[in-house]
Design an enzyme around this catalytic site. Structure first.
Site, mmCIF file in Angstrom:
data_model
loop_
_atom_site.group_PDB
_atom_site.id
_atom_site.type_symbol
_atom_site.label_atom_id
_atom_site.label_comp_id
_atom_site.label_asym_id
_atom_site.label_seq_id
_atom_site.Cartn_x
_atom_site.Cartn_y
_atom_site.Cartn_z
ATOM 1 C CE1 TYR A 146 -9.804 -1.706 -6.952
ATOM 2 C CE2 TYR A 146 -9.065 0.327 -5.933
ATOM 3 C CZ TYR A 146 -10.020 -0.389 -6.626
ATOM 4 O OH TYR A 146 -11.205 0.222 -6.983
ATOM 5 C CG ASP A 241 -9.526 -8.047 -1.144
ATOM 6 O OD1 ASP A 241 -9.356 -6.868 -1.504
ATOM 7 O OD2 ASP A 241 -10.346 -8.810 -1.706
ATOM 8 C CE LYS A 269 -11.611 -8.572 -9.152
ATOM 9 N NZ LYS A 269 -11.749 -7.580 -10.189
#
Ligand code: KE4
Length: 429
Positions: A146, A241, A269
């Site tokens: 994702y 990613d 994050k």
């Protein structure tokens, strides 16, 4: 003892009247475990406190940012100091360069970096830049990975070898995913064959070097090296990613752990320390395609805003100074060993994957290496486990297919409590 959740339940009724599903992100909706989300009041160190006054040992950490724990003093101090000057100016400031330089120091494959406000913005922008740099349209992603709610990445595998994507969400036009190829993570042969056939049409492959979004799934030995070699051979941009793994599995991210140099990296994050920051960066020749230097457009009102920069800078400085990764590895290994022992003594088939301070306990007897093996997990059993642990004051990710995060604030006593709780709960599954 069942946790008192009366205030959370009452508030959730109210929240659903004004917010779709009562949440600002579906990941928090408890869809994978049933029941209503706990409504949180505050966080401190390894703990969250909900509005019913329950204290929970937190293994979500805001889905990754809080590797230092909630309200780390240095981070709080930095945000407070930045606040005295204002929140956002829409003009360059010194602190965004400070953070850019630190990111480049810690992640050497990044020669230039652009700040944005979320991981989704980072991956969306990185793909656009890779397409602009190569002049090619197709991209490859992997089932179970994702990368945020980017139209071209909200895609499920089609049928056949060249699994051209079809949208996995209404509202995404077929044209947005027509150039997205979905392959199996950890299948080097399939990737090699796809690139042999179509390499010259493919702008980039994007992958989570350690997958967190189907649960934790590490790369098989040599797989990342194969991705690197194939991308070099075919002139394809290799995008790691590292929104989740960046500064998580090592100070330099998964790329430092596995010794692979991607062409581009996306971050999120931890780079914001709990405030909204995403970033994308990589080779200078690629990043110089980005406006205003180059023609590839990307912009953002709050990109690089000083408050978020202060939070991210303080977080990365604290990580560089404390370097908690050896202890995080040791504590997480101890926790995973305890969880496995509990599952074994309860006679529960399980698979545990752990990389640094991220891990997942899968309720399956299958070794999980990709999406198809991850989904053999017993999600009903996971839901019972989740709620049983809640009643023991342990707050796990509300899905079988997420990573758990240990923070530097988790104490040995916290870990021992979690292991003892799991031993008790697993006997009831
Ligand atoms: P955000 O847009 O949510 O900041 O980042 C998207 C993203 C990109 N890449 C990776 C590897 C990610 O894990 C994410 C977001 N992760 C999910 C949790 N698995 C965020 C939780 C949520 O959506 O609320």
């Amino acid at each position: 003892m069942t946790l008192n959740r009366a205030r959370s339940q009452a508030h959730f009724v109210r929240a659903q009247k004004s917010i779709p599903g009562g949440v600002n992100s579906p990941a928090r909706a408890f869809g994978g475990v049933g029941g209503e989300p706990l409504i949180m009041d505050r966080g401190e160190g390894a703990y969250l406190y909900d509005i019913d006054g329950n204290r929970l040992i937190d293994f979500i950490g805001s889905w990754g940012p809080h590797i230092l724990g909630h309200r780390h003093p240095a981070v709080v101090k930095a945000i407070e100091a930045a606040l005295l000057k204002g929140t956002s100016f829409g003009a360059p400031t010194t602190i965004e360069t400070d953070l850019a330089e630190l990111v480049i120091e810690l992640v050497p494959s990044i020669e230039k970096v652009r700040m944005v406000s979320s991981g989704t913005e980072a991956t969306m922008s990185a793909i656009r830049v890779a397409r602009g740099f190569t002049g090619r349209d197709k991209i490859i992603k992997f089932a179970g990975c994702y990368h945020g709610h980017v139209d071209s990445l909200l895609v499920k595998a089609g049928s056949g070898a060249l699994t051209l994507g079809t949208p996995s969400s209404p509202g995404v036009p077929k044209g947005c995913t027509a150039d997205t190829i979905v392959l199996e993570f950890n299948d080097a042969n399939q990737l090699a064959e796809t690139l042999r056939q179509h390499g010259n049409e493919i702008a980039a492959i994007i992958l989570e070097p350690v997958v967190g979004n189907m649960g934790t799934v590490p790369p098989e030995p040599g797989y990342l090296q194969t991705c690197r070699e194939l991308c070099t051979k075919h002139g394809v941009v290799l995008i790691f990613d590292e929104v989740m793994t960046g500064f998580r599995v090592a100070l330099g991210g998964a790329q430092s752990l596995y010794g692979i140099r991607p062409d581009m990296t996306t971050l999120g994050k931890i780079v914001g320390g709990g405030l909204p920051v995403g970033a994308y960066g990589g080779r200078a020749d690629i990043m110089d395609k980005v406006s205003p230097v180059g023609p590839v457009y990307q912009a953002g009102t709050l990109s690089g805003n000083p408050l978020a920069m202060a939070s991210g800078l303080a977080t990365l400085k604290a990580l560089r100074e404390a370097n908690p990764y050896a202890r995080l590895e040791q504590v997480t290994k101890k926790l995973c060993a305890g969880l496995s022992a509990a599952a074994l003594s309860a006679g529960l088939p399980h698979h545990i994957a752990q990389v640094g301070s991220m891990f997942t306990l899968f309720f399956t007897g299958t070794r999980v290496t990709n999406f198809n093996s991850a989904v053999t997990s017993d999600t009903q059993r996971f839901a019972k486990y989740f709620w049983g642990m809640i009643d023991h004051g342990v707050y796990l990710p509300c899905s079988q297919f997420e990573a758990n995060f240990v923070s530097a604030a988790h104490s040995d006593a916290d870990i021992d409590h979690v292991i003892a709780s799991a031993a008790a709960v697993m006997k009831t599954l």
